[in-house]
Design a protein around this motif. Structure first.
Motif, PDB file in Angstrom:
ATOM      1  N   VAL A   1       3.206   6.648   4.506  1.00  0.00           N
ATOM      2  CA  VAL A   1       3.328   5.564   5.492  1.00  0.00           C
ATOM      3  C   VAL A   1       2.055   5.489   6.335  1.00  0.00           C
ATOM      4  N   CYS A   2       1.598   6.639   6.814  1.00  0.00           N
ATOM      5  CA  CYS A   2       0.373   6.673   7.622  1.00  0.00           C
ATOM      6  C   CYS A   2      -0.834   6.203   6.818  1.00  0.00           C
ATOM      7  N   ALA A   3      -0.924   6.618   5.551  1.00  0.00           N
ATOM      8  CA  ALA A   3      -2.046   6.207   4.708  1.00  0.00           C
ATOM      9  C   ALA A   3      -2.051   4.697   4.512  1.00  0.00           C
ATOM     10  N   ALA A   4      -0.878   4.099   4.325  1.00  0.00           N
ATOM     11  CA  ALA A   4      -0.786   2.647   4.139  1.00  0.00           C
ATOM     12  C   ALA A   4      -1.217   1.909   5.401  1.00  0.00           C
TER      13      ALA A   4
ATOM     14  N   LEU B   1       0.823  -1.200   0.000  1.00  0.00           N
ATOM     15  CA  LEU B   1       0.000   0.000   0.000  1.00  0.00           C
ATOM     16  C   LEU B   1       0.864   1.259   0.000  1.00  0.00           C
ATOM     17  N   PHE B   2       1.949   1.224   0.767  1.00  0.00           N
ATOM     18  CA  PHE B   2       2.848   2.386   0.821  1.00  0.00           C
ATOM     19  C   PHE B   2       3.481   2.653  -0.547  1.00  0.00           C
ATOM     20  N   VAL B   3       3.958   1.606  -1.191  1.00  0.00           N
ATOM     21  CA  VAL B   3       4.587   1.765  -2.501  1.00  0.00           C
ATOM     22  C   VAL B   3       3.580   2.324  -3.508  1.00  0.00           C
TER      23      VAL B   3
ATOM     24  N   ALA C   1       2.065   6.913  -6.689  1.00  0.00           N
ATOM     25  CA  ALA C   1       0.999   7.784  -7.180  1.00  0.00           C
ATOM     26  C   ALA C   1       1.327   9.242  -6.894  1.00  0.00           C
ATOM     27  N   SER C   2       1.859   9.501  -5.726  1.00  0.00           N
ATOM     28  CA  SER C   2       2.221  10.868  -5.352  1.00  0.00           C
ATOM     29  C   SER C   2       3.384  11.396  -6.190  1.00  0.00           C
TER      30      SER C   2
END
Length: 214
Positions: free
Chosen positions: A193-196, A146-148, A153-154
């Motif tokens: 990181v938090c979003a993942a 998820l982090f990757v 995307a960002s």
């Protein structure tokens, strides 16, 4: 003993039955899109960290990427588009409590316009990862995936368009705009990181949400 012959079901009975389920799915989609649009607005208007460029460091990126990771490409994009539409219509939901089309003349224009693409790409990448690996045996690997997806995307949407907006509105060279944008990279990594972590927790709490991403 023979009873009365059974009456055949109406020919269109099967076509009628799925309607409630279809309406329920649409209602769920609308609720999720609206909820995440509101969440993005809250993250945007929370006090940010001012920068010399006039583009403050806020939690917007966290919320935008999270929408793509959790909702999927289509619904995540719709949530961001709804947020932008509400803000451009005049409601003060952008950073600093601003709203209206005047923000398009500011240095943050590139970042704002990149948000729908970021949510779409994050959702697409997670969908591709899940097709390759339908179930994650170890939670840490899911968070890494998820982090990757969020960071790619960002990096591929928000930062390039943000740099273009800085060059356009602040009359900076490519190198100057790149240096300005580089200030946002450490925070962007932390927010991804938090979003993942949050997305993985949501999927484990609501597994049907992971299956219905679109």
């Amino acid at each position: 003993m023979s009873g009365a012959p059974e009456q055949p079901a109406p020919a269109d009975a099967e076509a009628v039955l799925p309607a409630p389920a279809a309406r329920s799915a649409v209602t769920t989609d609308v609720a999720l899109v609206a909820t995440f649009a509101a969440f993005i607005a809250v993250c945007a208007i929370l006090p940010g960290i001012p920068t010399p460029s006039g583009v403050p460091i806020t939690l917007q990126t966290f919320a935008v990427i999270l929408a793509g990771l959790v909702l999927g490409a289509r619904r995540g994009t719709l949530a961001v588009l709804l947020y932008l539409a509400v803000g451009l219509a005049g409601l003060p939901v952008f950073a600093g409590g601003t709203g209206g089309t005047a923000v398009l003349a500011g240095p943050s224009v590139g970042y704002l316009l990149a948000f729908p693409f970021a949510a779409a790409l994050a959702g697409f990448l997670v969908g591709a990862l899940r097709r390759v690996r339908p179930s994650w045996r170890f939670p840490a690997r899911e968070v890494v995936g998820l982090f990757v997806a969020g960071l790619l995307a960002s990096l591929l949407t928000i930062h390039p368009l943000g740099i273009a907006g800085l060059m356009w509105r602040l009359d900076l060279s490519l190198g100057e705009a790149f240096l300005v944008d580089a200030r946002y990279l450490p925070g962007d990594v932390a927010k991804n990181v938090c979003a993942a972590i949050v997305a993985a927790a949501v999927f484990r709490a609501f597994p049907e949400l992971a299956r219905s991403r679109r």
